[in-house]
Scaffold this motif. Structure first.
Motif, short mmCIF file in Angstrom:
data_model
loop_
_atom_site.label_atom_id
_atom_site.label_comp_id
_atom_site.label_asym_id
_atom_site.label_seq_id
_atom_site.Cartn_x
_atom_site.Cartn_y
_atom_site.Cartn_z
N SER A 276 1.42 -3.84 9.45
CA SER A 276 1.90 -3.52 10.80
C SER A 276 3.40 -3.73 10.95
O SER A 276 4.01 -3.17 11.85
CB SER A 276 1.16 -4.37 11.84
N ASP A 277 4.02 -4.53 10.08
CA ASP A 277 5.47 -4.75 10.18
C ASP A 277 6.27 -3.66 9.49
O ASP A 277 7.49 -3.72 9.42
CB ASP A 277 5.85 -6.11 9.60
N GLY A 278 5.58 -2.62 8.99
CA GLY A 278 6.28 -1.51 8.35
C GLY A 278 6.42 -1.64 6.85
O GLY A 278 6.87 -0.71 6.18
N SER A 279 6.04 -2.78 6.28
CA SER A 279 6.13 -2.95 4.84
C SER A 279 5.00 -2.20 4.15
O SER A 279 3.89 -2.08 4.69
CB SER A 279 6.10 -4.43 4.45
N THR A 280 5.29 -1.67 2.97
CA THR A 280 4.30 -0.89 2.22
C THR A 280 4.35 -1.27 0.75
O THR A 280 5.35 -1.77 0.24
CB THR A 280 4.56 0.63 2.34
N ARG A 281 3.24 -1.01 0.09
CA ARG A 281 3.17 -1.17 -1.35
C ARG A 281 2.38 0.00 -1.93
O ARG A 281 1.34 0.37 -1.40
CB ARG A 281 2.51 -2.48 -1.74
N GLU A 282 2.90 0.56 -3.01
CA GLU A 282 2.18 1.62 -3.71
C GLU A 282 2.12 1.30 -5.20
O GLU A 282 3.15 1.04 -5.83
CB GLU A 282 2.83 2.98 -3.50
N ASP A 283 0.92 1.33 -5.74
CA ASP A 283 0.70 1.18 -7.17
C ASP A 283 0.33 2.54 -7.74
O ASP A 283 -0.60 3.19 -7.26
CB ASP A 283 -0.46 0.21 -7.44
N VAL A 284 1.04 2.95 -8.77
CA VAL A 284 0.75 4.22 -9.44
C VAL A 284 0.44 3.93 -10.90
O VAL A 284 1.26 3.37 -11.62
CB VAL A 284 1.96 5.19 -9.37
N THR A 285 -0.76 4.29 -11.32
CA THR A 285 -1.15 4.14 -12.72
C THR A 285 -1.24 5.52 -13.35
O THR A 285 -2.07 6.35 -12.95
CB THR A 285 -2.51 3.42 -12.85
N ASP A 286 -0.37 5.77 -14.30
CA ASP A 286 -0.28 7.06 -14.98
C ASP A 286 -1.07 6.95 -16.28
O ASP A 286 -0.68 6.21 -17.19
CB ASP A 286 1.19 7.38 -15.25
N HIS A 287 -2.20 7.66 -16.37
CA HIS A 287 -3.04 7.61 -17.56
C HIS A 287 -2.49 8.56 -18.62
O HIS A 287 -2.42 9.77 -18.41
CB HIS A 287 -4.48 7.97 -17.21
N LEU A 288 -2.09 8.00 -19.73
CA LEU A 288 -1.47 8.78 -20.79
C LEU A 288 -2.52 9.34 -21.73
O LEU A 288 -3.40 8.62 -22.19
CB LEU A 288 -0.49 7.91 -21.58
N SER A 289 -2.40 10.62 -22.02
CA SER A 289 -3.36 11.26 -22.93
C SER A 289 -2.83 11.33 -24.35
O SER A 289 -3.56 11.67 -25.27
CB SER A 289 -3.68 12.68 -22.43
N LYS B 68 5.72 -0.06 -6.30
CA LYS B 68 6.85 0.02 -5.38
C LYS B 68 6.55 -0.76 -4.11
O LYS B 68 5.54 -0.53 -3.45
CB LYS B 68 7.18 1.47 -5.02
N LEU B 69 7.44 -1.68 -3.79
CA LEU B 69 7.31 -2.53 -2.62
C LEU B 69 8.46 -2.24 -1.67
O LEU B 69 9.63 -2.28 -2.08
CB LEU B 69 7.35 -4.00 -3.06
N VAL B 70 8.14 -1.90 -0.43
CA VAL B 70 9.15 -1.63 0.59
C VAL B 70 9.06 -2.71 1.65
O VAL B 70 8.01 -2.86 2.29
CB VAL B 70 8.96 -0.24 1.22
N LEU B 71 10.15 -3.46 1.84
CA LEU B 71 10.16 -4.60 2.77
C LEU B 71 11.31 -4.44 3.75
O LEU B 71 12.41 -4.96 3.55
CB LEU B 71 10.30 -5.90 1.97
N PRO B 72 11.08 -3.73 4.87
CA PRO B 72 12.16 -3.49 5.83
C PRO B 72 12.76 -4.77 6.40
O PRO B 72 13.98 -4.82 6.64
CB PRO B 72 11.46 -2.68 6.93
N ALA B 73 11.95 -5.79 6.63
CA ALA B 73 12.47 -7.05 7.19
C ALA B 73 13.49 -7.70 6.26
O ALA B 73 14.39 -8.41 6.70
CB ALA B 73 11.32 -8.01 7.48
#
Length: 272
Positions: A63-76, A87-92
């Motif tokens: 709710s404070d606007g912070s976000t986290r995204e985990d991306v797992t790229d599966h390699l063939s 990726k962590l976004v911390l506006p505060a």
């Protein structure tokens, strides 16, 4: 080998340079303040070869606007496993942090005044998400459901691609499903990209996702991280001109946006 290697390195580079955790491919950033965690499967398939590139994504918003995204790229490529990007976004705290578990390294970027301000705005969306950025040229195609959430569907196409986008109004119009077909010079489908959520958890995300997830990591330039991943994951020191140019662009961006003795620069390079 080098083409697949370059593609993976450049994909990681695009994530870092975009400043948009829903990713360049997703093309959207959730603009509401709903708290939720969504898990997404991404598959990109070439029409001629039938070969696919697969990813898993987990996106969490507080709710404070912070976000986290985990991306797992599966390699063939020869069963090399996977590459993970966090990726962590911390506006505060006015910062965005890109972490790479395979090499225990991070790159930290200072958020601009505009980015911090955008994270604090509470835009209003109608039930169709018609004011959401990116749907201006699209046609509304009705409602449906993805992962138990009501979504508004938009479709648009041109000579190069067709897109179907499903936005969830209750999640700040987060894109729960996206299908993109790109066309070759003859108008035939060359590649299909599909991203679809398979679970949505409403409510505050797990605090462990945000509480110092990069303890023990080393701050490095993006080019250094890219080189380490290339060596440790791909076991190669080979590169290409395209990769070298991308690394330089990332480092230029990093130099502009990294904390530096209390002085930062905005995206135009001006001291603030």
């Amino acid at each position: 080998m080098i083409d697949k290697l370059s593609s993976s390195i450049l994909f990681c580079a695009a994530i870092a340079l975009s400043g948009s955790s829903a990713s360049v491919l997703m093309g959207q950033v959730p603009q509401g303040r709903a708290e939720f965690t969504v898990n997404v499967t991404v598959v990109s398939t070439g029409a001629k070869t039938g070969k696919s590139i697969k990813q898993n994504r987990t996106f969490a918003q507080r709710s404070d606007g912070s976000t986290r995204e985990d991306v797992t790229d599966h390699l063939s490529t020869r069963g090399r496993g996977m590459i993970r990007n966090i990726k962590l976004v911390l506006p505060a705290e006015r910062k965005m942090v890109h972490g790479h578990p395979e090499v225990l390294s991070v790159s930290t970027f200072v958020m601009s005044d505009e980015e911090v301000q955008q994270s604090s705005i509470l835009p209003r969306f109608d039930e169709k998400c018609s004011t959401n950025k990116g749907v201006e040229r699209a046609a509304f195609a009705g409602f449906s459901s993805v992962a138990g959430q009501r979504v508004a569907i938009y479709e648009f196409a041109d000579a190069r691609r067709s897109t179907e986008l499903s936005l969830a109004p209750e999640l700040g119009c987060y894109p729960l499903r996206m299908v993109v077909n790109t066309f070759d010079d003859k108008g035939k489908i060359a590649r299909t990209y599909k991203s679809e959520a398979y679970s949505v958890d409403l409510g505050a995300p797990d605090p462990r996702l945000f509480d110092d997830p990069f303890a023990g990591y080393v701050e490095r330039k993006p080019s250094e991280i890219s080189s380490l991943i290339q060596q440790r994951v791909f076991h190669s020191s080979a590169s290409s001109e395209e990769v070298a140019e991308s690394r330089q662009r990332l480092d230029d961006y990093y130099d502009q946006r990294m904390p530096r003795g209390g002085t930062t620069k905005d995206p135009a390079g001006r001291d603030k």
